[in-house]
Design a protein around this motif. Structure first.
Motif, PDB file in Angstrom:
ATOM      1  N   ALA A   1      41.267  41.209  37.758  1.00 17.12           N
ATOM      2  CA  ALA A   1      40.338  40.286  36.946  1.00 17.12           C
ATOM      3  C   ALA A   1      40.915  39.775  35.761  1.00 17.12           C
ATOM      4  N   GLN A   2      41.896  40.439  35.219  1.00 22.28           N
ATOM      5  CA  GLN A   2      42.301  40.119  34.035  1.00 22.28           C
ATOM      6  C   GLN A   2      43.476  38.805  34.398  1.00 22.28           C
ATOM      7  N   LEU A   3      44.094  39.064  35.624  1.00 19.68           N
ATOM      8  CA  LEU A   3      44.696  37.868  36.132  1.00 19.68           C
ATOM      9  C   LEU A   3      44.355  36.792  36.566  1.00 19.68           C
ATOM     10  N   SER A   4      43.176  36.777  36.955  1.00 20.38           N
ATOM     11  CA  SER A   4      42.282  35.749  37.143  1.00 20.38           C
ATOM     12  C   SER A   4      41.898  35.045  35.941  1.00 20.38           C
ATOM     13  N   TYR A   5      41.548  35.740  34.968  1.00 22.24           N
ATOM     14  CA  TYR A   5      41.027  35.083  33.877  1.00 22.24           C
ATOM     15  C   TYR A   5      42.029  34.480  33.217  1.00 22.24           C
TER      16      TYR A   5
ATOM     17  N   VAL B   1      35.807  29.478  33.272  1.00 22.46           N
ATOM     18  CA  VAL B   1      36.307  30.511  32.138  1.00 22.46           C
ATOM     19  C   VAL B   1      35.288  31.444  31.793  1.00 22.46           C
ATOM     20  N   ALA B   2      34.133  31.037  31.613  1.00 20.89           N
ATOM     21  CA  ALA B   2      33.036  32.111  31.050  1.00 20.89           C
ATOM     22  C   ALA B   2      32.465  32.842  32.171  1.00 20.89           C
TER      23      ALA B   2
ATOM     24  N   ALA C   1      33.207  36.971  32.317  1.00 22.01           N
ATOM     25  CA  ALA C   1      31.996  37.880  32.242  1.00 22.01           C
ATOM     26  C   ALA C   1      32.371  38.879  33.321  1.00 22.01           C
ATOM     27  N   ALA C   2      33.199  38.274  34.485  1.00 19.12           N
ATOM     28  CA  ALA C   2      33.785  39.381  35.570  1.00 19.12           C
ATOM     29  C   ALA C   2      34.664  40.444  34.979  1.00 19.12           C
ATOM     30  N   LEU C   3      35.408  39.861  33.974  1.00 18.16           N
ATOM     31  CA  LEU C   3      36.668  40.658  33.370  1.00 18.16           C
ATOM     32  C   LEU C   3      35.900  41.733  32.497  1.00 18.16           C
TER      33      LEU C   3
ATOM     34  N   ALA D   1      34.518  44.457  34.730  1.00 18.65           N
ATOM     35  CA  ALA D   1      35.447  45.114  35.430  1.00 18.65           C
ATOM     36  C   ALA D   1      36.037  46.201  34.332  1.00 18.65           C
ATOM     37  N   GLN D   2      36.181  45.760  32.830  1.00 17.57           N
ATOM     38  CA  GLN D   2      36.710  46.571  31.802  1.00 17.57           C
ATOM     39  C   GLN D   2      35.519  47.898  31.590  1.00 17.57           C
TER      40      GLN D   2
END
Length: 65
Positions: free
Chosen positions: A4-8, A25-26, A30-32, A35-36
């Motif tokens: 998720a971090q890499l995708s962001y 980006v938004a 939100a997905a990141l 996941a966190q």
């Protein structure tokens, strides 16, 4: 969470280059965050389980006086 971090990160770079719009980006932000949050919840449950295991095995913590 790393995916998720890499995708962001990739999407932010694409946004800066003008390839994608801010909505993408938004959405990934939100997905990141999701996941966190999930990773933190799992970590908390693991800690609670560890304490319960020690307690079930007869161990424990004593107060320092």
């Amino acid at each position: 969470m790393r995916a998720a971090q890499l995708s962001y990160d990739i999407t932010v770079n694409q946004y800066k280059a003008g390839i994608v719009n801010f909505l993408q980006v938004a959405v990934l932000q939100a997905a990141l965050l999701n996941a966190q949050t999930t990773a933190l919840a799992i970590r908390g449950r693991r800690m609670v389980a560890s304490v319960l295991l020690v307690k079930a095995l007869g161990g424990g913590w004593e107060e320092k006086k």
